[in-house]
Design an enzyme around this catalytic site. Sequence first.
Site, PDB file in Angstrom:
ATOM      1  N   CYS A  31       0.839  -1.207   0.000  1.00 22.10           N
ATOM      2  CA  CYS A  31       0.000   0.000   0.000  1.00 22.10           C
ATOM      3  C   CYS A  31       0.874   1.258   0.000  1.00 22.10           C
ATOM      4  CB  CYS A  31      -0.907  -0.047   1.229  1.00 22.10           C
ATOM      5  SG  CYS A  31      -1.753   1.485   1.613  1.00 22.10           S
ATOM      6  N   CYS A  34       0.024   3.922   2.616  1.00 22.45           N
ATOM      7  CA  CYS A  34       0.418   3.448   3.956  1.00 22.45           C
ATOM      8  C   CYS A  34       1.883   3.796   4.214  1.00 22.45           C
ATOM      9  CB  CYS A  34       0.227   1.942   4.069  1.00 22.45           C
ATOM     10  SG  CYS A  34      -1.469   1.377   3.847  1.00 22.45           S
TER      11      CYS A  34
END
Length: 106
Positions: A31, A34
């Site tokens: 991600c 993230c």
Amino acid sequence: MATIAVTDASFADDVLNSDKPVLVDFWADWCGPCKMIAPALEEISEELADKVTIAKVDIMDSTDTAAKFGVQSIPLMVLFKNGEPVAQKLGAAPKSQLKGWLESVL
């Protein structure tokens, strides 16, 4: 204190039974957003160490915990107080916004 890694096995002890609020960052290695917010969360964990613990849950490794809290999109930050989820924020944001949000819900 830096962020702590939490797993399915340690979630109850580290988060639900914590004596102070815990912000759980649900994330995954693949991600991008993230990874973008990770350094900001590290800094916030240092700055607010006396008020909150910041924990990271890798949703690929801790699938039970992710499922239990209905994590469908990441990054998802959930603030737990006294073992209960009380606020959440979805998506990446600049450090100033993340810290402001966290301080407003603590």
